[in-house]
Design a protein around this motif. Structure first.
Motif, PDB file in Angstrom:
ATOM      1  N   THR A 127       0.947  -1.184   0.052  1.00  0.00           N
ATOM      2  CA  THR A 127       0.076   0.056   0.088  1.00  0.00           C
ATOM      3  C   THR A 127       0.998   1.180   0.270  1.00  0.00           C
ATOM      4  OG1 THR A 127      -0.120   0.035   2.589  1.00  0.00           O
ATOM      5  CG2 THR A 127      -1.989  -1.069   1.139  1.00  0.00           C
ATOM      6  N   THR A 128       0.455   2.068  -0.674  1.00  0.00           N
ATOM      7  CA  THR A 128       1.048   3.687  -0.801  1.00  0.00           C
ATOM      8  C   THR A 128       0.192   4.805  -0.832  1.00  0.00           C
ATOM      9  OG1 THR A 128       3.001   4.633  -1.734  1.00  0.00           O
ATOM     10  CG2 THR A 128       1.589   3.431  -3.347  1.00  0.00           C
ATOM     11  N   TYR A 129       0.638   5.800  -0.690  1.00  0.00           N
ATOM     12  CA  TYR A 129       0.006   7.188  -0.876  1.00  0.00           C
ATOM     13  C   TYR A 129       0.918   8.366  -1.036  1.00  0.00           C
ATOM     14  CZ  TYR A 129      -3.248  11.241  -0.254  1.00  0.00           C
ATOM     15  OH  TYR A 129      -3.758  12.477  -0.492  1.00  0.00           O
ATOM     16  N   ASN A 130       1.150   8.925  -1.966  1.00  0.00           N
ATOM     17  CA  ASN A 130       2.114  10.148  -2.207  1.00  0.00           C
ATOM     18  C   ASN A 130       3.362  10.085  -1.301  1.00  0.00           C
ATOM     19  OD1 ASN A 130       0.370  11.380  -4.088  1.00  0.00           O
ATOM     20  ND2 ASN A 130      -0.701  12.449  -2.413  1.00  0.00           N
ATOM     21  N   ILE A 189      -0.755 -14.308  -0.085  1.00  0.00           N
ATOM     22  CA  ILE A 189      -0.256 -12.880  -0.288  1.00  0.00           C
ATOM     23  C   ILE A 189       0.130 -12.465   1.006  1.00  0.00           C
ATOM     24  CG2 ILE A 189      -1.952 -10.676  -0.321  1.00  0.00           C
ATOM     25  CD1 ILE A 189      -2.598 -12.848  -2.491  1.00  0.00           C
ATOM     26  N   VAL A 190       1.421 -11.634   0.763  1.00  0.00           N
ATOM     27  CA  VAL A 190       2.119 -10.947   1.750  1.00  0.00           C
ATOM     28  C   VAL A 190       1.534  -9.451   1.744  1.00  0.00           C
ATOM     29  CG1 VAL A 190       4.373 -10.305   2.866  1.00  0.00           C
ATOM     30  CG2 VAL A 190       3.752 -12.553   2.176  1.00  0.00           C
ATOM     31  N   PHE A 191       1.161  -8.851   2.869  1.00  0.00           N
ATOM     32  CA  PHE A 191       0.903  -7.313   2.821  1.00  0.00           C
ATOM     33  C   PHE A 191       2.029  -6.556   3.533  1.00  0.00           C
ATOM     34  CE2 PHE A 191      -3.353  -9.221   2.939  1.00  0.00           C
ATOM     35  CZ  PHE A 191      -3.939  -8.542   1.851  1.00  0.00           C
ATOM     36  N   LEU A 192       2.594  -5.514   2.658  1.00  0.00           N
ATOM     37  CA  LEU A 192       3.644  -4.991   3.109  1.00  0.00           C
ATOM     38  C   LEU A 192       3.350  -3.429   2.910  1.00  0.00           C
ATOM     39  CD1 LEU A 192       6.679  -4.940   3.900  1.00  0.00           C
ATOM     40  CD2 LEU A 192       7.288  -5.151   1.641  1.00  0.00           C
ATOM     41  N   ASP A 193       3.500  -2.356   3.839  1.00  0.00           N
ATOM     42  CA  ASP A 193       3.168  -0.940   3.698  1.00  0.00           C
ATOM     43  C   ASP A 193       4.489  -0.294   2.697  1.00  0.00           C
ATOM     44  OD1 ASP A 193       0.779  -0.976   4.992  1.00  0.00           O
ATOM     45  OD2 ASP A 193       1.265   0.240   6.684  1.00  0.00           O
ATOM     46  N   GLY A 194       4.086   0.593   2.237  1.00  0.00           N
ATOM     47  CA  GLY A 194       4.992   1.516   1.450  1.00  0.00           C
ATOM     48  C   GLY A 194       6.128   2.083   1.966  1.00  0.00           C
ATOM     49  N   ASP A 195       6.116   1.916   3.305  1.00  0.00           N
ATOM     50  CA  ASP A 195       7.069   2.594   4.118  1.00  0.00           C
ATOM     51  C   ASP A 195       7.980   1.551   5.144  1.00  0.00           C
ATOM     52  OD1 ASP A 195       5.418   2.220   6.251  1.00  0.00           O
ATOM     53  OD2 ASP A 195       5.077   4.374   6.426  1.00  0.00           O
ATOM     54  N   CYS A 196       7.913   0.515   4.498  1.00  0.00           N
ATOM     55  CA  CYS A 196       8.363  -0.828   5.367  1.00  0.00           C
ATOM     56  C   CYS A 196       9.336  -1.422   4.476  1.00  0.00           C
ATOM     57  CB  CYS A 196       7.377  -1.567   5.756  1.00  0.00           C
ATOM     58  SG  CYS A 196       6.541  -0.796   7.131  1.00  0.00           S
ATOM     59  N   VAL A 197      10.668  -1.074   4.624  1.00  0.00           N
ATOM     60  CA  VAL A 197      11.810  -1.803   3.927  1.00  0.00           C
ATOM     61  C   VAL A 197      12.057  -3.108   4.455  1.00  0.00           C
ATOM     62  CG1 VAL A 197      14.103  -1.640   3.238  1.00  0.00           C
ATOM     63  CG2 VAL A 197      12.885   0.491   3.532  1.00  0.00           C
TER      64      VAL A 197
END
Length: 284
Positions: free
Chosen positions: A12-15, A91-99
Protein backbone atom coordinates in the motif's frame (compact mmCIF):
# COMPACT_ATOMS: atom_id res chain seq x y z
CA UNK A 1 5.11 -23.90 1.27
CA UNK A 2 6.92 -25.19 -1.81
CA UNK A 3 9.65 -23.10 -3.39
CA UNK A 4 7.67 -23.08 -6.63
CA UNK A 5 4.52 -21.55 -5.08
CA UNK A 6 4.16 -17.92 -6.16
CA UNK A 7 3.92 -15.33 -3.37
CA UNK A 8 2.18 -12.03 -4.11
CA UNK A 9 3.43 -8.97 -2.23
CA UNK A 10 0.74 -6.27 -2.01
CA UNK A 11 2.22 -2.90 -1.03
CA UNK A 12 0.00 0.00 0.00
CA UNK A 13 1.17 3.52 -0.80
CA UNK A 14 -0.04 7.10 -0.96
CA UNK A 15 1.97 10.09 -2.22
CA UNK A 16 5.24 8.83 -0.80
CA UNK A 17 7.04 7.31 -3.75
CA UNK A 18 10.48 8.20 -2.34
CA UNK A 19 9.88 5.82 0.58
CA UNK A 20 8.23 3.25 -1.70
CA UNK A 21 11.34 3.13 -3.89
CA UNK A 22 13.41 2.22 -0.81
CA UNK A 23 10.96 -0.65 -0.21
CA UNK A 24 11.23 -1.79 -3.83
CA UNK A 25 15.02 -1.68 -3.60
CA UNK A 26 14.79 -4.11 -0.67
CA UNK A 27 12.60 -6.39 -2.75
CA UNK A 28 15.09 -6.44 -5.63
CA UNK A 29 17.66 -7.81 -3.16
CA UNK A 30 15.61 -10.81 -2.01
CA UNK A 31 17.27 -14.19 -1.76
CA UNK A 32 13.96 -15.89 -2.65
CA UNK A 33 13.01 -14.56 -6.06
CA UNK A 34 9.71 -16.35 -6.70
CA UNK A 35 7.28 -13.55 -5.97
CA UNK A 36 5.35 -10.81 -7.73
CA UNK A 37 4.77 -7.23 -6.59
CA UNK A 38 1.51 -5.31 -6.68
CA UNK A 39 1.48 -1.67 -5.58
CA UNK A 40 -1.95 -0.83 -4.20
CA UNK A 41 -2.09 2.95 -4.54
CA UNK A 42 -4.68 4.81 -2.47
CA UNK A 43 -4.93 7.78 -4.86
CA UNK A 44 -1.41 9.20 -5.26
CA UNK A 45 -0.93 12.28 -7.44
CA UNK A 46 0.09 11.94 -11.09
CA UNK A 47 3.66 13.08 -10.40
CA UNK A 48 4.02 10.37 -7.76
CA UNK A 49 2.63 7.70 -10.09
CA UNK A 50 5.00 8.77 -12.88
CA UNK A 51 8.00 8.69 -10.53
CA UNK A 52 7.12 5.12 -9.60
CA UNK A 53 6.29 3.76 -13.05
CA UNK A 54 9.36 5.36 -14.66
CA UNK A 55 11.74 3.97 -12.04
CA UNK A 56 14.20 1.19 -12.96
CA UNK A 57 13.19 -0.62 -9.75
CA UNK A 58 9.53 -0.87 -10.81
CA UNK A 59 10.59 -2.18 -14.20
CA UNK A 60 13.06 -4.65 -12.71
CA UNK A 61 10.33 -6.08 -10.48
CA UNK A 62 7.78 -6.03 -13.34
CA UNK A 63 5.28 -4.76 -10.82
CA UNK A 64 1.57 -4.15 -11.23
CA UNK A 65 0.26 -0.74 -10.20
CA UNK A 66 -3.36 -0.64 -8.99
CA UNK A 67 -4.68 2.91 -8.43
CA UNK A 68 -7.97 4.51 -7.55
CA UNK A 69 -8.88 8.18 -6.98
CA UNK A 70 -8.07 9.87 -3.69
CA UNK A 71 -11.20 9.90 -1.54
CA UNK A 72 -9.44 9.83 1.82
CA UNK A 73 -7.81 6.99 3.76
CA UNK A 74 -9.32 3.85 2.21
CA UNK A 75 -6.63 1.23 2.85
CA UNK A 76 -9.20 -1.58 3.02
CA UNK A 77 -10.53 -0.84 -0.46
CA UNK A 78 -7.14 -0.50 -2.12
CA UNK A 79 -5.84 -3.70 -0.50
CA UNK A 80 -8.87 -5.56 -1.82
CA UNK A 81 -8.24 -4.13 -5.29
CA UNK A 82 -4.60 -5.17 -5.04
CA UNK A 83 -5.49 -8.74 -4.13
CA UNK A 84 -7.95 -8.86 -7.03
CA UNK A 85 -4.97 -8.36 -9.37
CA UNK A 86 -2.82 -11.00 -7.65
CA UNK A 87 -1.74 -14.29 -9.24
CA UNK A 88 -0.28 -15.93 -6.13
CA UNK A 89 -1.99 -18.31 -3.73
CA UNK A 90 -0.27 -16.66 -0.76
CA UNK A 91 -0.49 -12.92 -0.08
CA UNK A 92 2.04 -10.91 1.90
CA UNK A 93 0.89 -7.40 2.81
CA UNK A 94 3.55 -4.75 3.13
CA UNK A 95 3.31 -0.99 3.60
CA UNK A 96 5.09 1.41 1.29
CA UNK A 97 7.28 2.67 4.13
CA UNK A 98 8.47 -0.74 5.39
CA UNK A 99 11.79 -1.90 3.93
CA UNK A 100 12.22 -5.71 3.87
CA UNK A 101 15.44 -7.51 4.78
CA UNK A 102 16.97 -9.73 2.09
CA UNK A 103 15.39 -12.90 3.51
CA UNK A 104 11.93 -11.39 4.02
CA UNK A 105 10.23 -13.47 1.30
CA UNK A 106 12.16 -16.60 2.31
CA UNK A 107 11.09 -16.26 5.95
CA UNK A 108 7.46 -15.69 5.07
CA UNK A 109 7.60 -18.76 2.84
CA UNK A 110 9.10 -20.80 5.68
CA UNK A 111 6.42 -19.70 8.17
CA UNK A 112 3.44 -20.13 5.81
CA UNK A 113 1.25 -22.96 7.09
CA UNK A 114 -2.22 -24.26 6.30
CA UNK A 115 -4.79 -23.05 8.82
CA UNK A 116 -2.61 -20.10 9.90
CA UNK A 117 -1.80 -16.53 9.01
CA UNK A 118 1.48 -14.81 9.86
CA UNK A 119 1.57 -11.56 11.81
CA UNK A 120 4.94 -9.90 11.22
CA UNK A 121 6.74 -7.21 13.18
CA UNK A 122 8.82 -4.12 12.50
CA UNK A 123 11.84 -2.12 13.59
CA UNK A 124 11.18 1.61 13.89
CA UNK A 125 13.80 3.92 12.38
CA UNK A 126 14.34 7.49 13.56
CA UNK A 127 13.37 10.47 11.42
CA UNK A 128 16.92 11.45 10.47
CA UNK A 129 18.07 7.89 9.81
CA UNK A 130 14.97 7.12 7.73
CA UNK A 131 15.70 10.16 5.58
CA UNK A 132 19.22 8.88 4.95
CA UNK A 133 17.77 5.56 3.81
CA UNK A 134 15.23 7.26 1.53
CA UNK A 135 17.90 9.45 -0.11
CA UNK A 136 20.24 6.50 -0.59
CA UNK A 137 22.89 7.73 1.84
CA UNK A 138 22.42 4.63 4.00
CA UNK A 139 21.98 1.03 2.84
CA UNK A 140 20.28 -1.11 5.48
CA UNK A 141 19.99 -4.49 3.80
CA UNK A 142 22.23 -7.36 4.92
CA UNK A 143 24.20 -5.21 7.37
CA UNK A 144 26.26 -6.67 10.21
CA UNK A 145 25.29 -6.94 13.86
CA UNK A 146 28.01 -4.39 14.65
CA UNK A 147 26.43 -1.90 12.25
CA UNK A 148 23.02 -2.25 13.88
CA UNK A 149 24.44 -2.11 17.39
CA UNK A 150 25.91 1.29 16.51
CA UNK A 151 22.53 2.44 15.11
CA UNK A 152 20.76 1.25 18.24
CA UNK A 153 23.18 3.16 20.49
CA UNK A 154 22.69 6.27 18.33
CA UNK A 155 18.90 5.92 18.64
CA UNK A 156 18.44 5.30 14.91
CA UNK A 157 16.61 1.98 15.49
CA UNK A 158 14.33 1.08 18.40
CA UNK A 159 15.34 -2.60 18.73
CA UNK A 160 17.63 -5.33 17.41
CA UNK A 161 15.24 -8.29 17.08
CA UNK A 162 15.84 -8.37 13.32
CA UNK A 163 19.34 -9.71 13.97
CA UNK A 164 17.94 -12.94 15.44
CA UNK A 165 16.46 -15.75 13.38
CA UNK A 166 14.37 -18.12 15.48
CA UNK A 167 12.95 -21.30 13.93
CA UNK A 168 9.32 -22.12 13.28
CA UNK A 169 7.37 -24.02 15.91
CA UNK A 170 4.17 -24.20 17.96
CA UNK A 171 5.52 -21.52 20.28
CA UNK A 172 4.72 -19.00 17.54
CA UNK A 173 1.00 -19.80 17.75
CA UNK A 174 -1.37 -17.32 19.37
CA UNK A 175 -4.76 -18.99 19.49
CA UNK A 176 -6.74 -16.21 21.20
CA UNK A 177 -7.61 -12.94 19.54
CA UNK A 178 -5.51 -10.03 20.74
CA UNK A 179 -5.14 -6.51 19.38
CA UNK A 180 -1.54 -6.33 20.55
CA UNK A 181 1.03 -6.27 17.77
CA UNK A 182 -1.37 -6.61 14.83
CA UNK A 183 0.57 -5.40 11.79
CA UNK A 184 -1.15 -5.28 8.41
CA UNK A 185 2.03 -3.51 7.26
CA UNK A 186 3.66 -6.98 7.44
CA UNK A 187 1.26 -9.89 7.27
CA UNK A 188 0.98 -13.16 5.33
CA UNK A 189 -2.27 -15.00 4.56
CA UNK A 190 -3.41 -17.69 2.14
CA UNK A 191 -5.58 -16.25 -0.58
CA UNK A 192 -8.28 -18.86 0.03
CA UNK A 193 -8.49 -17.69 3.67
CA UNK A 194 -8.55 -14.06 2.56
CA UNK A 195 -11.50 -14.87 0.32
CA UNK A 196 -13.13 -16.93 3.07
CA UNK A 197 -13.46 -13.82 5.28
CA UNK A 198 -14.13 -11.61 2.22
CA UNK A 199 -10.96 -9.59 2.62
CA UNK A 200 -10.69 -6.25 4.36
CA UNK A 201 -13.91 -4.50 5.31
CA UNK A 202 -14.33 -1.34 3.24
CA UNK A 203 -16.87 0.07 5.69
CA UNK A 204 -13.79 1.05 7.73
CA UNK A 205 -12.91 4.48 6.38
CA UNK A 206 -10.16 6.69 7.79
CA UNK A 207 -7.18 5.61 9.83
CA UNK A 208 -7.37 2.78 12.29
CA UNK A 209 -8.22 -0.80 13.15
CA UNK A 210 -9.31 -2.22 9.81
CA UNK A 211 -6.41 -4.62 10.34
CA UNK A 212 -7.70 -5.62 13.79
CA UNK A 213 -11.11 -6.33 12.25
CA UNK A 214 -9.47 -8.45 9.54
CA UNK A 215 -7.53 -10.48 12.12
CA UNK A 216 -10.65 -10.89 14.28
CA UNK A 217 -12.58 -12.36 11.36
CA UNK A 218 -9.70 -14.68 10.47
CA UNK A 219 -9.73 -15.83 14.10
CA UNK A 220 -13.51 -16.36 13.98
CA UNK A 221 -13.03 -18.41 10.80
CA UNK A 222 -10.76 -20.77 12.73
CA UNK A 223 -7.38 -19.48 11.58
CA UNK A 224 -4.46 -19.47 14.02
CA UNK A 225 -2.20 -16.45 14.29
CA UNK A 226 1.52 -17.14 13.94
CA UNK A 227 3.81 -14.39 15.18
CA UNK A 228 6.72 -13.68 12.86
CA UNK A 229 9.05 -11.85 15.23
CA UNK A 230 12.75 -12.75 14.96
CA UNK A 231 12.08 -13.86 11.38
CA UNK A 232 10.13 -11.39 9.24
CA UNK A 233 10.95 -7.94 10.67
CA UNK A 234 10.82 -4.96 8.34
CA UNK A 235 12.42 -1.53 8.77
CA UNK A 236 9.73 1.11 9.22
CA UNK A 237 10.66 4.50 7.77
CA UNK A 238 9.59 7.37 10.02
CA UNK A 239 6.68 9.57 8.99
CA UNK A 240 4.34 12.01 10.78
CA UNK A 241 1.28 10.34 12.26
CA UNK A 242 -1.80 10.31 10.07
CA UNK A 243 -4.99 12.04 11.17
CA UNK A 244 -6.91 9.71 13.46
CA UNK A 245 -10.35 11.26 13.38
CA UNK A 246 -12.09 7.94 12.78
CA UNK A 247 -10.01 5.84 15.19
CA UNK A 248 -12.53 5.78 18.05
CA UNK A 249 -15.45 4.75 15.86
CA UNK A 250 -13.42 2.07 14.09
CA UNK A 251 -12.17 0.71 17.42
CA UNK A 252 -15.73 0.64 18.76
CA UNK A 253 -16.86 -1.33 15.71
CA UNK A 254 -14.20 -3.96 16.37
CA UNK A 255 -15.17 -4.17 20.07
CA UNK A 256 -18.80 -4.75 19.11
CA UNK A 257 -17.79 -7.47 16.66
CA UNK A 258 -15.64 -9.32 19.19
CA UNK A 259 -18.72 -11.00 20.64
CA UNK A 260 -20.56 -11.45 17.35
CA UNK A 261 -18.60 -14.30 15.77
CA UNK A 262 -18.55 -12.38 12.48
CA UNK A 263 -16.46 -13.96 9.71
CA UNK A 264 -17.25 -12.12 6.48
CA UNK A 265 -16.76 -8.40 5.89
CA UNK A 266 -19.83 -6.17 5.80
CA UNK A 267 -18.48 -4.51 2.65
CA UNK A 268 -15.80 -6.82 1.38
CA UNK A 269 -13.61 -8.07 -1.41
CA UNK A 270 -16.36 -9.92 -3.30
CA UNK A 271 -18.87 -7.08 -3.53
CA UNK A 272 -20.28 -6.18 -6.93
CA UNK A 273 -18.55 -3.02 -8.17
CA UNK A 274 -20.45 -0.92 -10.71
CA UNK A 275 -18.46 1.65 -12.72
CA UNK A 276 -15.31 0.76 -10.82
CA UNK A 277 -12.76 3.58 -11.16
CA UNK A 278 -9.65 1.46 -10.57
CA UNK A 279 -6.74 1.82 -12.99
CA UNK A 280 -4.30 -1.06 -13.48
CA UNK A 281 -0.85 -0.76 -15.09
CA UNK A 282 1.20 -3.91 -15.54
CA UNK A 283 4.93 -3.60 -16.21
CA UNK A 284 5.43 -7.35 -16.52
Amino acid sequence: MAKTDLITVVITTYNRTDALLAVLLGLTRQLDRYFEVIVADDGSRDDQKKLLLDSPLAKALKLTHVWHPDVGFTASKVRNRGVAAARGDYIVFLDGDCVPEVDFIARHRALAQEGCFVNGSRVLLSQSFAQQVITGKESINARSAAYWLVQRVKGSANKLSHLIRLPDGPWRFQREFSWKGIRSCNMGVWRKDYERVDGFDESFVGWGHEDADFVLRLHNAGLIRKNGFCATEVFHLWHPEAARNSESQNAQTVRERMSSGIVRAALGYSQVRINDDVQITRLG
